[in-house]
Motif scaffolding. Structure first.
Motif, short mmCIF file in Angstrom:
data_model
loop_
_atom_site.label_atom_id
_atom_site.label_comp_id
_atom_site.label_asym_id
_atom_site.label_seq_id
_atom_site.Cartn_x
_atom_site.Cartn_y
_atom_site.Cartn_z
N PRO A 125 10.08 -4.86 -0.06
CA PRO A 125 10.42 -3.49 0.35
C PRO A 125 9.61 -2.44 -0.43
O PRO A 125 10.13 -1.73 -1.28
N VAL A 126 8.34 -2.34 -0.10
CA VAL A 126 7.46 -1.39 -0.79
C VAL A 126 7.88 0.03 -0.40
O VAL A 126 8.12 0.30 0.79
N PRO A 127 7.99 0.93 -1.37
CA PRO A 127 8.41 2.30 -1.05
C PRO A 127 7.52 2.96 0.00
O PRO A 127 6.33 2.67 0.10
N LYS A 128 8.10 3.84 0.78
CA LYS A 128 7.39 4.53 1.86
C LYS A 128 6.30 5.47 1.34
O LYS A 128 5.50 5.98 2.11
N THR A 129 6.27 5.70 0.03
CA THR A 129 5.23 6.54 -0.57
C THR A 129 3.90 5.81 -0.65
O THR A 129 2.89 6.41 -1.02
N HIS A 130 3.89 4.52 -0.31
CA HIS A 130 2.69 3.69 -0.41
C HIS A 130 2.44 2.96 0.91
O HIS A 130 3.37 2.57 1.59
N LYS A 131 1.16 2.80 1.25
CA LYS A 131 0.81 2.08 2.47
C LYS A 131 -0.13 0.93 2.12
O LYS A 131 -0.89 0.99 1.15
N LEU A 132 -0.08 -0.10 2.95
CA LEU A 132 -0.93 -1.27 2.74
C LEU A 132 -2.38 -0.88 2.99
O LEU A 132 -2.73 -0.40 4.06
N LEU A 133 -3.20 -1.10 1.98
CA LEU A 133 -4.64 -0.82 2.09
C LEU A 133 -5.38 -2.06 2.56
O LEU A 133 -6.23 -1.99 3.45
N THR A 134 -5.04 -3.21 1.98
CA THR A 134 -5.68 -4.47 2.37
C THR A 134 -4.81 -5.64 1.95
O THR A 134 -4.00 -5.53 1.03
N ARG A 135 -4.99 -6.75 2.65
CA ARG A 135 -4.31 -8.00 2.28
C ARG A 135 -5.31 -9.12 2.56
O ARG A 135 -5.91 -9.16 3.62
N PHE A 136 -5.49 -10.02 1.61
CA PHE A 136 -6.45 -11.10 1.78
C PHE A 136 -5.97 -12.36 1.08
O PHE A 136 -5.19 -12.29 0.14
N ALA A 137 -6.43 -13.50 1.58
CA ALA A 137 -6.05 -14.79 1.01
C ALA A 137 -6.58 -14.91 -0.41
O ALA A 137 -7.68 -14.46 -0.72
N ASP A 138 -5.77 -15.53 -1.25
CA ASP A 138 -6.14 -15.74 -2.65
C ASP A 138 -6.76 -17.12 -2.77
O ASP A 138 -6.16 -18.04 -3.30
N GLY A 139 -7.95 -17.28 -2.23
CA GLY A 139 -8.66 -18.56 -2.29
C GLY A 139 -8.58 -19.30 -0.97
O GLY A 139 -7.85 -18.92 -0.05
N ILE A 140 -9.31 -20.37 -0.88
CA ILE A 140 -9.35 -21.19 0.33
C ILE A 140 -8.10 -22.04 0.42
O ILE A 140 -7.69 -22.66 -0.56
#
Length: 183
Positions: free
Chosen positions: A154-169
């Motif tokens: 539940p990330v606060p609404k004051t912040h938005k997702l900038l990027t999400r990426f896999a942590d390795g293969i």
């Protein structure tokens, strides 16, 4: 430390490693920042004791403070090149606006009310970035606890997702970077 350059910061940057373990990531962040930050570590006392020994051996005891009371915490000032180790018990007393907050793996190990508590208590509108590397494919661990997926935090609404990426293969972990809306 490109994120530090992009953050809105007045004075010495305050960076938090929540669930810091023995302090290895905090060590690297301090080195990468050329010692220009105050590095906070929050964890259980046993882990903080280990982190104190590890960081004090590398950086010296004058740069590492293991906080043990509310009164000691109230006297903490932001100073470049310093490590401040805070036990989870004192989180409610922590009155710092963190510029960057990092969590690696431990949110997924917590229950949802605990994750909500930390996000509500520590992430403020002045927090420039929230970074988390947590599970994308949950497992049952610790006597049946089902890990919480990072997309369910539940990330606060004051912040938005900038990027999400896999942590390795083939990793079941992803890194998510949230940015404060006004940056």
């Amino acid at each position: 430390m490109q994120l530090l350059k992009n953050a809105k910061i007045d004075g010495t940057p305050a960076v938090l490693d929540l669930g810091s373990g023995y302090g290895g990531l905090a060590e690297k962040i301090m080195v990468w920042s050329n010692g220009m930050i105050t590095m906070f570590l929050i964890d259980i006392p046993l882990n903080l004791t280990t982190a104190y020994a590890y960081l004090a051996r590398i950086f010296g005891t004058d740069r590492v403070t293991l906080v043990s009371s509310k009164e000691q915490l109230e006297k903490i000032k932001l100073e470049s090149g310093k490590f401040i180790l805070v036990p989870t018990l004192l989180v409610p007393e922590l009155k710092i606006n963190f510029d960057i907050i990092n969590n690696t793996h431990s949110f997924s190990e917590m229950d949802l009310p605990t994750v909500k508590y930390y996000l509500k208590t520590l992430v403020t509108p002045k927090t420039s970035y929230l970074i988390g590397t947590n599970v994308n494919i949950p497992r049952h661990v610790f006597a049946g606890h089902l890990e919480i997926m990072s997309c369910d935090f539940p990330v606060p609404k004051t912040h938005k997702l900038l990027t999400r990426f896999a942590d390795g293969i083939q990793s079941r972990y992803v890194t998510s970077i949230y940015k404060q809306l006004n940056i």
